[in-house]
Write a protein that holds these residues in place. Structure first.
Motif, short mmCIF file in Angstrom:
data_model
loop_
_atom_site.label_atom_id
_atom_site.label_comp_id
_atom_site.label_asym_id
_atom_site.label_seq_id
_atom_site.Cartn_x
_atom_site.Cartn_y
_atom_site.Cartn_z
N ALA A 30 8.40 -15.00 5.79
CA ALA A 30 9.22 -13.77 5.72
C ALA A 30 8.83 -12.73 6.76
CB ALA A 30 9.12 -13.17 4.32
N SER A 31 7.64 -12.84 7.32
CA SER A 31 7.21 -11.83 8.31
C SER A 31 7.42 -12.30 9.75
CB SER A 31 5.74 -11.49 8.08
OG SER A 31 4.96 -12.65 8.00
N GLU A 32 8.12 -13.41 9.92
CA GLU A 32 8.34 -13.92 11.27
C GLU A 32 9.84 -13.98 11.60
OE1 GLU A 32 4.37 -16.77 11.50
OE2 GLU A 32 6.33 -17.72 11.43
N GLY A 121 2.07 -5.08 -1.75
CA GLY A 121 1.50 -4.17 -0.75
C GLY A 121 0.93 -4.94 0.44
N HIS A 122 0.75 -4.20 1.54
CA HIS A 122 0.22 -4.81 2.76
C HIS A 122 -1.25 -4.44 2.90
CE1 HIS A 122 -0.23 -5.06 7.27
NE2 HIS A 122 0.23 -6.26 6.95
N ILE A 123 -1.99 -5.25 3.65
CA ILE A 123 -3.43 -4.97 3.81
C ILE A 123 -3.70 -3.62 4.46
CG2 ILE A 123 -4.35 -7.33 3.83
CD1 ILE A 123 -4.23 -7.08 6.96
N GLY A 180 6.27 -2.16 2.16
CA GLY A 180 5.21 -3.16 2.04
C GLY A 180 5.63 -4.52 2.51
N SER A 181 4.98 -5.53 1.95
CA SER A 181 5.15 -6.90 2.46
C SER A 181 6.03 -7.80 1.61
CB SER A 181 3.79 -7.56 2.61
OG SER A 181 3.28 -7.30 3.88
N VAL A 182 6.21 -7.45 0.35
CA VAL A 182 7.14 -8.24 -0.48
C VAL A 182 8.05 -7.22 -1.17
CG1 VAL A 182 7.43 -10.11 -2.13
CG2 VAL A 182 5.25 -9.85 -0.94
N ALA A 208 8.01 -2.44 7.80
CA ALA A 208 7.71 -3.62 8.61
C ALA A 208 8.66 -4.78 8.26
CB ALA A 208 6.26 -4.04 8.42
N HIS A 209 8.83 -5.01 6.96
CA HIS A 209 9.65 -6.17 6.57
C HIS A 209 11.14 -5.91 6.63
CE1 HIS A 209 7.34 -9.72 5.27
NE2 HIS A 209 6.35 -8.86 5.42
N VAL A 210 11.55 -4.71 6.24
CA VAL A 210 12.99 -4.49 6.03
C VAL A 210 13.61 -3.60 7.11
CG1 VAL A 210 12.97 -4.95 3.54
CG2 VAL A 210 12.38 -2.66 4.37
N HIS A 235 9.27 -7.42 14.47
CA HIS A 235 9.45 -8.87 14.62
C HIS A 235 9.64 -9.59 13.28
CE1 HIS A 235 5.19 -7.65 14.47
NE2 HIS A 235 5.11 -8.63 13.58
N LYS A 236 10.14 -8.88 12.28
CA LYS A 236 10.35 -9.55 10.98
C LYS A 236 11.86 -9.65 10.75
CE LYS A 236 5.82 -8.35 9.10
NZ LYS A 236 5.10 -7.62 10.16
N THR A 237 12.45 -8.66 10.03
CA THR A 237 13.92 -8.70 10.02
C THR A 237 14.46 -8.20 11.36
OG1 THR A 237 13.88 -6.62 8.79
CG2 THR A 237 14.38 -8.62 7.54
N THR A 349 5.98 -22.08 4.94
CA THR A 349 6.11 -20.98 3.97
C THR A 349 4.75 -20.29 3.83
OG1 THR A 349 5.41 -22.38 2.13
CG2 THR A 349 7.78 -22.32 2.59
N ASN A 350 4.74 -19.21 3.07
CA ASN A 350 3.49 -18.51 2.72
C ASN A 350 3.14 -18.70 1.27
OD1 ASN A 350 4.16 -15.48 4.40
ND2 ASN A 350 2.35 -16.69 4.69
N ARG A 351 1.87 -18.97 0.98
CA ARG A 351 1.44 -18.78 -0.41
C ARG A 351 1.41 -17.28 -0.65
NH1 ARG A 351 -2.95 -19.99 2.59
NH2 ARG A 351 -4.73 -18.55 2.55
N ILE A 370 4.83 -18.53 -3.99
CA ILE A 370 5.11 -18.65 -2.56
C ILE A 370 6.18 -17.61 -2.22
CG2 ILE A 370 4.44 -21.05 -2.13
CD1 ILE A 370 7.40 -21.80 -2.34
N ARG A 371 6.16 -17.20 -0.96
CA ARG A 371 7.14 -16.22 -0.46
C ARG A 371 7.98 -16.90 0.61
NH1 ARG A 371 5.18 -11.23 3.31
NH2 ARG A 371 4.81 -13.02 4.64
N LEU A 372 9.28 -16.74 0.50
CA LEU A 372 10.19 -17.33 1.49
C LEU A 372 11.01 -16.21 2.12
CD1 LEU A 372 11.60 -20.09 -0.91
CD2 LEU A 372 9.70 -20.35 0.69
N1 DSN Z 1 0.78 -9.96 6.69
C1 DSN Z 1 2.12 -9.88 7.20
C2 DSN Z 1 3.08 -10.31 6.18
O1 DSN Z 1 3.19 -11.51 6.09
O2 DSN Z 1 3.74 -9.56 5.49
C3 DSN Z 1 2.47 -8.59 7.76
O3 DSN Z 1 1.53 -8.12 8.66
#
Ligand code: DSN
Length: 438
Positions: A30-32, A121-123, A180-182, A208-210, A235-237, A349-351, A370-372
């Motif tokens: 989702a972040s790419e 949340g993001h790091i 955040g991230s999700v 960042a994501h949206v 570089h996400k959405t 995918t991401n765990r 997992i996050r898609l």
């Molecule tokens: N850690 C990234 C993500 O996957 O949301 C953003 O930096």
């Protein structure tokens, strides 16, 4: 052949192999995203070899007239897309953009509200003891937003209560970081901004994501809902190169400029700024159509997975309003193991932690989810019917336990028709074609 030459060959061969492999995978991180050939062209220019510290027209280096003009066009388009009075396109990442607002709006040891990592949340907004940027780099005391598992969102009433307690304790927060991230659903900025402002806190939205969805008027509009500034990566959405950006109210313009340079960036990766400028032009032209399809695809993927027996979060609310789909895979194993199996099946995918994972004793290596994300597959031209096919592949690995090697060749076959980048002015070069210019 010399020793050095074998290293040289090895590195270049690995780069080519990565490109060949990516032509055959389903990219669901989702972040790419995948930038257009024009963005890649900008990245390969001489801009990447230059310095241009400072603001256009006030540089510390000579040699910048073209660089200045590109950067000004980039800011102009960012302001248009985000309907913002001010944009700074120099932060070199989303992390740096967040550091800018921390430096601007807080002092060390101040309190800040943010989402916890399991709740999306993001790091960068993490606590010191968890190694989060806010805690480590600015020594902020991070307070988590109360979160509703049912709504997959910030709990407005509980947040108000917590804020009142802090004001009563004479230790109110100085910053509320939304985003955040999700982020399947818009955050309650409108509902909470005034209360934070009254308590003396600034309100920032980490988009960042949206960011792409916000730019195209499809998710929420933080600057109109009460946010003082919006930080983002590009570089996400947003389908640009890896970089960062801040848009804000004019009243913060001079401070943002000063904190960004010389405070937090020296050179600001001018080839990336050029790539962002190209991408913003693409978004002005094609963004709305692209982002609408991203959301339609996310909803279609979530629905298709649900129909195949997977526990997609947010079912009562239609699963998602963004590019992200959050899946509880605990009936079939853990996120770490399944992420690896899916990778072996050419599905990337991401765990991901689920909001309640830490309480259940699960941790980041082996979380329950997992996050898609659908930004990249949409950019490759996929639509709702392809989401059904992707859901089938995911089911075969996750639910049916099919050996990943058996699924892998079918995924590669499926991917053959989706090799070009869509929603851009030119698409001569394949999305993952290796460009050899040496
Ligand atoms: N850690 C990234 C993500 O996957 O949301 C953003 O930096």
């Amino acid at each position: 052949m010399s020793y050095a030459h074998t290293y040289y060959d090895q590195v270049l061969r690995l780069l080519e192999e990565h490109h060949s492999w990516f032509r055959e995978v389903i990219p669901l991180i989702a972040s790419e995203n995948i930038p257009s050939p024009a963005v890649r062209e900008a990245l390969a220019t001489d801009f990447g070899n230059r310095y241009a510290e400072g603001w256009p027209g006030e540089r510390v280096y000579a040699g910048c007239p073209y660089i200045d003009r590109v950067e000004m066009l980039c800011s102009e388009m960012a302001k248009k897309l985000f309907r913002a009075e001010f944009a700074d396109v120099r932060p070199i990442s989303g992390v740096v953009a967040n550091l800018v607002v921390y430096s601007l709006f807080t002092e060390p040891h101040d309190r800040m509200f943010a989402l916890s990592i399991p709740c999306g949340g993001h790091i960068t907004t993490g606590k010191r003891e968890l190694g989060g940027t806010a805690g480590i780099a600015r020594r902020l005391r991070v307070e988590y937003f109360p979160y509703s598992y049912e709504d997959l969102n910030i709990d407005v009433e509980e947040t108000r209560k917590r804020l009142r307690d802090m004001v009563r304790e004479k230790d109110p927060p100085k910053l509320a970081m939304f985003g955040g991230s999700v982020l399947p659903f818009p955050h309650p900025v409108r509902e909470l901004a005034e209360a934070f402002h009254e308590a003396g806190a600034k309100v920032v939205y980490d988009a960042a994501h949206v960011a792409g969805l916000i730019a195209c008027g499809l998710f929420q509009d933080p600057l109109r809902e009460g946010a003082d500034a919006v930080t983002m990566s590009t570089h996400k959405t947003l389908p640009g190169p890896q970089h960062g950006m801040i848009v804000a109210r004019q009243t913060y313009a001079e401070q943002v400029k000063k904190v960004t340079f010389p405070g937090l960036v020296s050179n600001h990766h001018l080839h990336a700024v050029a790539g962002v400028a190209v991408m913003l032009a693409e978004m002005l032209e094609f963004g709305r159509e692209y982002m609408k399809q991203v959301v339609r695809n996310a909803k279609a993927l979530a629905q298709a997975l649900w129909e195949r027996g997977l526990k997609v979060l947010g079912e009562k609310k239609g699963f998602t309003e963004s590019h992200v789909v959050w899946v509880d895979i605990t009936p079939y194993g853990d996120g770490g193991t399944l992420e690896k199996k899916l990778e072996n099946a050419n599905i990337i995918t991401n765990r991901n932690l689920l909001p309640w994972d830490i309480k259940m004793g699960r941790h980041y290596q082996n979380p329950g989810g997992i996050r898609l994300g659908t930004s990249e597959v949409t950019r490759l031209g996929m639509r709702e019917p392809e989401m059904e096919e992707i859901a089938d592949f995911l089911k075969q690995v996750i639910v049916d336990g099919k050996p990943p090697e058996k699924v892998r060749s079918k995924v590669a076959e499926f991917r053959k028709q989706y090799q070009k980048v869509h929603y851009c002015f030119h698409s001569l070069t394949g999305a993952y074609q290796y460009v050899r210019i040496r």
